[in-house]
Design an enzyme around this catalytic site. Sequence first.
Site, PDB file in Angstrom:
ATOM      1  N   ARG A  47       0.832  -1.229   0.000  1.00 48.87           N
ATOM      2  CA  ARG A  47       0.000   0.000   0.000  1.00 48.87           C
ATOM      3  C   ARG A  47       0.855   1.263   0.000  1.00 48.87           C
ATOM      4  NH1 ARG A  47      -2.469   2.076   4.467  1.00 48.87           N
ATOM      5  NH2 ARG A  47      -2.566   0.014   5.436  1.00 48.87           N
ATOM      6  N   TYR A  99     -15.144  18.420 -15.779  1.00 51.98           N
ATOM      7  CA  TYR A  99     -15.641  17.066 -15.534  1.00 51.98           C
ATOM      8  C   TYR A  99     -16.569  17.057 -14.317  1.00 51.98           C
ATOM      9  CZ  TYR A  99     -15.729  12.071 -14.873  1.00 51.98           C
ATOM     10  OH  TYR A  99     -16.141  10.779 -14.719  1.00 51.98           O
ATOM     11  N   ASP A 169      -6.371  20.346 -14.052  1.00 47.98           N
ATOM     12  CA  ASP A 169      -6.714  19.024 -14.563  1.00 47.98           C
ATOM     13  C   ASP A 169      -6.274  19.014 -16.029  1.00 47.98           C
ATOM     14  OD1 ASP A 169      -7.960  16.808 -15.745  1.00 47.98           O
ATOM     15  OD2 ASP A 169      -9.558  16.805 -14.260  1.00 47.98           O
ATOM     16  N   LYS A 194      -7.335   8.027 -19.841  1.00 48.38           N
ATOM     17  CA  LYS A 194      -7.591   8.581 -21.166  1.00 48.38           C
ATOM     18  C   LYS A 194      -6.356   8.403 -22.064  1.00 48.38           C
ATOM     19  CE  LYS A 194     -11.592   9.829 -19.508  1.00 48.38           C
ATOM     20  NZ  LYS A 194     -11.465   9.462 -18.111  1.00 48.38           N
TER      21      LYS A 194
HETATM   22  C1  LIG Z   1     -11.134  15.866 -17.177  1.00 53.11           C
HETATM   23  C2  LIG Z   1     -11.322  14.645 -16.327  1.00 53.11           C
HETATM   24  N1  LIG Z   1     -10.829  14.634 -15.084  1.00 53.11           N
HETATM   25  C3  LIG Z   1     -10.978  13.556 -14.288  1.00 53.11           C
HETATM   26  C4  LIG Z   1     -11.651  12.432 -14.720  1.00 53.11           C
HETATM   27  C5  LIG Z   1     -11.825  11.258 -13.799  1.00 53.11           C
HETATM   28  O1  LIG Z   1     -11.001  10.222 -14.201  1.00 53.11           O
HETATM   29  P1  LIG Z   1     -11.264   8.671 -13.878  1.00 53.11           P
HETATM   30  O2  LIG Z   1     -12.485   8.267 -14.631  1.00 53.11           O
HETATM   31  O3  LIG Z   1     -10.000   8.020 -14.331  1.00 53.11           O
HETATM   32  O4  LIG Z   1     -11.498   8.564 -12.411  1.00 53.11           O
HETATM   33  C6  LIG Z   1     -12.166  12.394 -16.010  1.00 53.11           C
HETATM   34  C7  LIG Z   1     -12.891  11.203 -16.500  1.00 53.11           C
HETATM   35  O5  LIG Z   1     -13.549  11.240 -17.520  1.00 53.11           O
HETATM   36  C8  LIG Z   1     -11.999  13.532 -16.831  1.00 53.11           C
HETATM   37  O6  LIG Z   1     -12.491  13.563 -18.090  1.00 53.11           O
END
Ligand SMILES: Cc1ncc(COP(=O)(O)O)c(C=O)c1O
Length: 367
Positions: A47, A99, A169, A194
Amino acid sequence: MSAGLGDGTRCVHAGVSPAAPGAPVPPQPVFAAQFHLGGDGDDWYGRPHNPTWRALEAAIGGLDGGECVVYSSGMAAVSSLLRTVLGAGDTVVLPADGYFSTRDYVRDHLAALKLDVREIPTAAPWSAETVAGARLVLLETPSNPGLDVCDIAAVAALAHAAGALVAVDNTTATPLGQRPLELGADVTLASDTKALAGHSDVVLGHISTADARLAARLRAERTASGCVPGPFEVWLAHRGLGTLDLRLARQADNAAALYEALRGHPRVRGVRWPGSPHDPAHAVASRQMRRFGGVVTFELESAAAVASFLAAAHLVTSATSFGGLHSTADRRARWGDPVPAGLLRFSCGCEDTRDLVADVLAALETH
Ligand SMILES: Cc1ncc(COP(=O)(O)O)c(C=O)c1O
């Protein structure tokens, strides 16, 4: 590794151990939950530590220009940052058009902190007022799904003057597309589910920061909360990262061609791709982005029009997420995003440009 090398070279060699006779050339996964105790080694339990994490952290940290901490998902990275830096009653600035799960997490799961939550659109006129009193300003640029862009350096200057920490982000851009730490942000984070991992078979995230004390606090929070990634997923992401430069190049070529094909199309409204000089975000995007990716957003007449478009397309499948090898499209209103019913986030895959554009145009003919 030298920052002067090209993106392809850096991706191929990122986090790869120096040559040693008899050792495997590519990074290899270590799955152990237990390690023999008694030496001075880094590892004792799965962990807090894992050598496979360290390899990917070295790889992504090198590209981001900071110290990287990997997580079990993009949301694990976002939520770990929020839990680490926010205290009761703090003000946090979130992207109104970013998001949705980030806003939902703050509203539904951090309610006990009684935060002052300020939701600001990415393309807002940012001012001292929008960031006043904030503990954390979280940006998402280009935003998902609208692909709006804000000037990271300018917002970071305003936010720092107000005493706030700035996080970006960077999921849509990837570390090849944009380096927020070089633009003045304190933190860059992403869903590596992604484009970074890129094969739609891994859920993963990371945070990078040049602040060693913050990185140590994030590692401690990751260990304590247990939002740790599985070594197999981390190894798959490292393998995927090796071809990020190649994949992004094809995806961006496809996005550029698709944008041009859709721009004047009678059925399509509001097509967005910040890589095009015709896009309203292009001036800011091209100042701060190193290169562009494969996500294009556009609008058809209705949800039904999207359904018949997707049914007619052979190379495009209806799926959420983006950045993978295969072209996919996602009608974002389905998930509750505050966007028109017919808005599609279209993730260009690595198909041949001619084939993809022909398939999309043919599918638009059938309604
Ligand atoms: C811009 C953005 N940030 C964060 C996330 C969250 O990522 P995860 O689905 O890997 O938890 C996403 C998911 O689509 C996203 O598009």
